[in-house]
Structure formats: C-alpha cells, structure tokens
Write a protein that holds these residues in place. Structure first.
Motif, short mmCIF file in Angstrom:
data_model
loop_
_atom_site.label_atom_id
_atom_site.label_comp_id
_atom_site.label_asym_id
_atom_site.label_seq_id
_atom_site.Cartn_x
_atom_site.Cartn_y
_atom_site.Cartn_z
N SER A 14 0.82 -1.20 0.00
CA SER A 14 0.00 0.00 0.00
C SER A 14 0.86 1.26 0.00
O SER A 14 0.50 2.26 -0.62
CB SER A 14 -0.97 0.01 1.19
N ASP A 15 2.01 1.22 0.68
CA ASP A 15 2.93 2.36 0.65
C ASP A 15 3.45 2.61 -0.76
O ASP A 15 3.53 3.75 -1.21
CB ASP A 15 4.11 2.13 1.59
N ILE A 16 3.80 1.54 -1.45
CA ILE A 16 4.30 1.67 -2.82
C ILE A 16 3.21 2.23 -3.72
O ILE A 16 3.46 3.16 -4.50
CB ILE A 16 4.81 0.30 -3.35
N ALA A 17 2.01 1.72 -3.59
CA ALA A 17 0.89 2.21 -4.40
C ALA A 17 0.64 3.70 -4.13
O ALA A 17 0.40 4.47 -5.06
CB ALA A 17 -0.36 1.40 -4.12
N GLN A 18 0.72 4.10 -2.86
CA GLN A 18 0.49 5.51 -2.52
C GLN A 18 1.58 6.40 -3.11
O GLN A 18 1.29 7.47 -3.62
CB GLN A 18 0.45 5.68 -0.99
N ILE A 52 5.48 -0.24 -10.34
CA ILE A 52 6.01 0.96 -11.00
C ILE A 52 5.99 0.78 -12.51
O ILE A 52 5.54 1.65 -13.25
CB ILE A 52 7.44 1.27 -10.51
N ALA A 53 6.48 -0.36 -12.98
CA ALA A 53 6.51 -0.62 -14.42
C ALA A 53 5.11 -0.59 -15.01
O ALA A 53 4.88 0.02 -16.07
CB ALA A 53 7.18 -1.96 -14.70
N GLN A 54 4.17 -1.20 -14.32
CA GLN A 54 2.79 -1.22 -14.82
C GLN A 54 2.19 0.18 -14.85
O GLN A 54 1.56 0.57 -15.83
CB GLN A 54 1.94 -2.14 -13.94
N ALA A 55 2.39 0.95 -13.80
CA ALA A 55 1.82 2.29 -13.73
C ALA A 55 2.37 3.21 -14.81
O ALA A 55 1.66 4.08 -15.32
CB ALA A 55 2.06 2.90 -12.35
N LEU A 56 3.64 3.02 -15.17
CA LEU A 56 4.29 3.89 -16.15
C LEU A 56 4.31 3.29 -17.55
O LEU A 56 4.87 3.90 -18.47
CB LEU A 56 5.70 4.22 -15.69
N ASN A 57 3.73 2.09 -17.70
CA ASN A 57 3.68 1.41 -18.99
C ASN A 57 5.09 1.23 -19.58
O ASN A 57 5.34 1.53 -20.75
CB ASN A 57 2.77 2.15 -19.98
N ILE A 58 6.01 0.75 -18.73
CA ILE A 58 7.35 0.41 -19.18
C ILE A 58 7.62 -1.04 -18.77
O ILE A 58 6.93 -1.59 -17.92
CB ILE A 58 8.44 1.34 -18.57
N THR A 59 8.62 -1.64 -19.39
CA THR A 59 8.95 -3.01 -19.03
C THR A 59 9.78 -3.03 -17.74
O THR A 59 10.42 -2.03 -17.38
CB THR A 59 9.75 -3.72 -20.14
N ARG A 60 9.80 -4.17 -17.10
CA ARG A 60 10.65 -4.30 -15.91
C ARG A 60 12.11 -4.20 -16.29
O ARG A 60 12.93 -3.74 -15.50
CB ARG A 60 10.34 -5.61 -15.19
N ALA A 61 12.45 -4.60 -17.51
CA ALA A 61 13.83 -4.47 -17.98
C ALA A 61 14.22 -2.99 -18.11
O ALA A 61 15.33 -2.59 -17.75
CB ALA A 61 14.01 -5.19 -19.31
N GLU A 62 13.29 -2.18 -18.62
CA GLU A 62 13.56 -0.74 -18.71
C GLU A 62 13.73 -0.14 -17.32
O GLU A 62 14.63 0.68 -17.10
CB GLU A 62 12.43 -0.03 -19.45
N LEU A 63 12.88 -0.55 -16.41
CA LEU A 63 12.97 -0.06 -15.03
C LEU A 63 14.31 -0.48 -14.42
O LEU A 63 15.00 0.34 -13.80
CB LEU A 63 11.82 -0.61 -14.20
N HIS A 64 14.69 -1.73 -14.59
CA HIS A 64 15.96 -2.20 -14.07
C HIS A 64 17.12 -1.40 -14.66
O HIS A 64 18.09 -1.06 -13.96
CB HIS A 64 16.16 -3.70 -14.36
#
Length: 158
Positions: A14-18, A52-64
């Motif tokens: 919930s902290d991450i979502a907030q 984070i990746a889902q909310a920003l529409n990026i891949t987890r690889a891009e996030l990494h």
C-alpha cells in the motif's frame, strides 16, 4: 528513512501504491517515484518493480536499466551508516588504495558490502571533490579529507 514493514506485508504494497499515485501526475514521473520509494524504504525493493513498471507502462527491464544506471538507487538495504571511499586518481596517488584495503579488511566487507551487524555499507565513489586533501571519504554525507583508516574507523565506532 527505513521501512518498518517487512517485505511482502500489505503495508509495504500500500505504501508503494500511494507513492506511485502521489507522483503519477508528474511529467517524467519515473525518477521522482524511484526517489520517493528509496526515501521510504532505504532502497528500491523488488516488490516495487512490477507496480512501477505497470503504472508507467514500461517493461521491468527498462525499469531495471534506470535503477542500475543511477548509482544512488540501491536494490538492497544499506547499513545504518554509509561510508564512501574515493577511488579517483588523485586519491589513489595519495594512498587511497591502502586506505580502502585497510577499511574493507577491518570491516570484513567487499565494495558495496554491508557489515554483518548492518551498521556500515562501504561504497566506492569516483571523486568527492577533495583532490587537494586526498585521500577523501564521505561518511553519512560528511566529507573527510586526508582520511586515514584509524580516523574513519574511530568515527564509525562512535
């Protein structure tokens, strides 16, 4: 600031979502989100990657790629104290290699390692801007010129 919730607990989710919700409206929201997550937990936990990746529409690889590109983002919890030892040429010429070797050996860690008791993490940095006072170190944001193993270890003992 460090997390009080253990990984996988609902409070962390919930902290991450907030945090995501609080920053999603920003243009270029990725870095502000990562900074806020790290400020909250002391690092960017794996549990934060997918939301984070889902909310920003990026891949987890891009996030990494972003997390691993910026050296200030951490993927593991750090010690209560962070000791940064300069590895630049000026510091190396003034005994930086010996300083690093002595401190790492005394603490029983390698670069990026954290002592078993969780007190100290040691990181290499490439220039703290104290070339005239080499070798240089930074302990919890405080700069130390002409650093010696004895002085740094004594400060850590306090």
């Amino acid at each position: 600031m460090t997390a009080t919730a253990a990984p996988h607990e609902p409070a962390q989710v919930s902290d991450i979502a907030q945090i995501i919700d609080n920053h999603l409206h920003l243009e270029g929201a990725l870095l502000p989100i990562l900074h806020a997550v790290q400020a909250r937990f002391g690092y960017v936990p794996q549990e934060a990657h997918a939301p984070i990746a889902q909310a920003l529409n990026i891949t987890r690889a891009e996030l990494h790629g972003v997390i691993s590109f910026y050296h200030d983002f951490k993927d593991m919890p750090q010690g209560r104290h962070v000791l940064k030892l300069c590895r630049s040429e000026a510091c190396q010429a003034m005994g930086g290699a010996d300083l690093s070797a002595a401190v790492l050996a005394r603490l029983g860690v390698e670069w990026h390692g954290t002592t078993r008791d969780g007190r100290v993490t040691v990181e290499p940095v490439y220039c703290l801007g104290l070339c005239a006072c080499a070798p240089a170190a930074m302990l919890d944001g405080s700069l130390h010129g002409r650093a010696t193993p004895g002085a740094l270890l004594a400060e850590l003992a306090q």
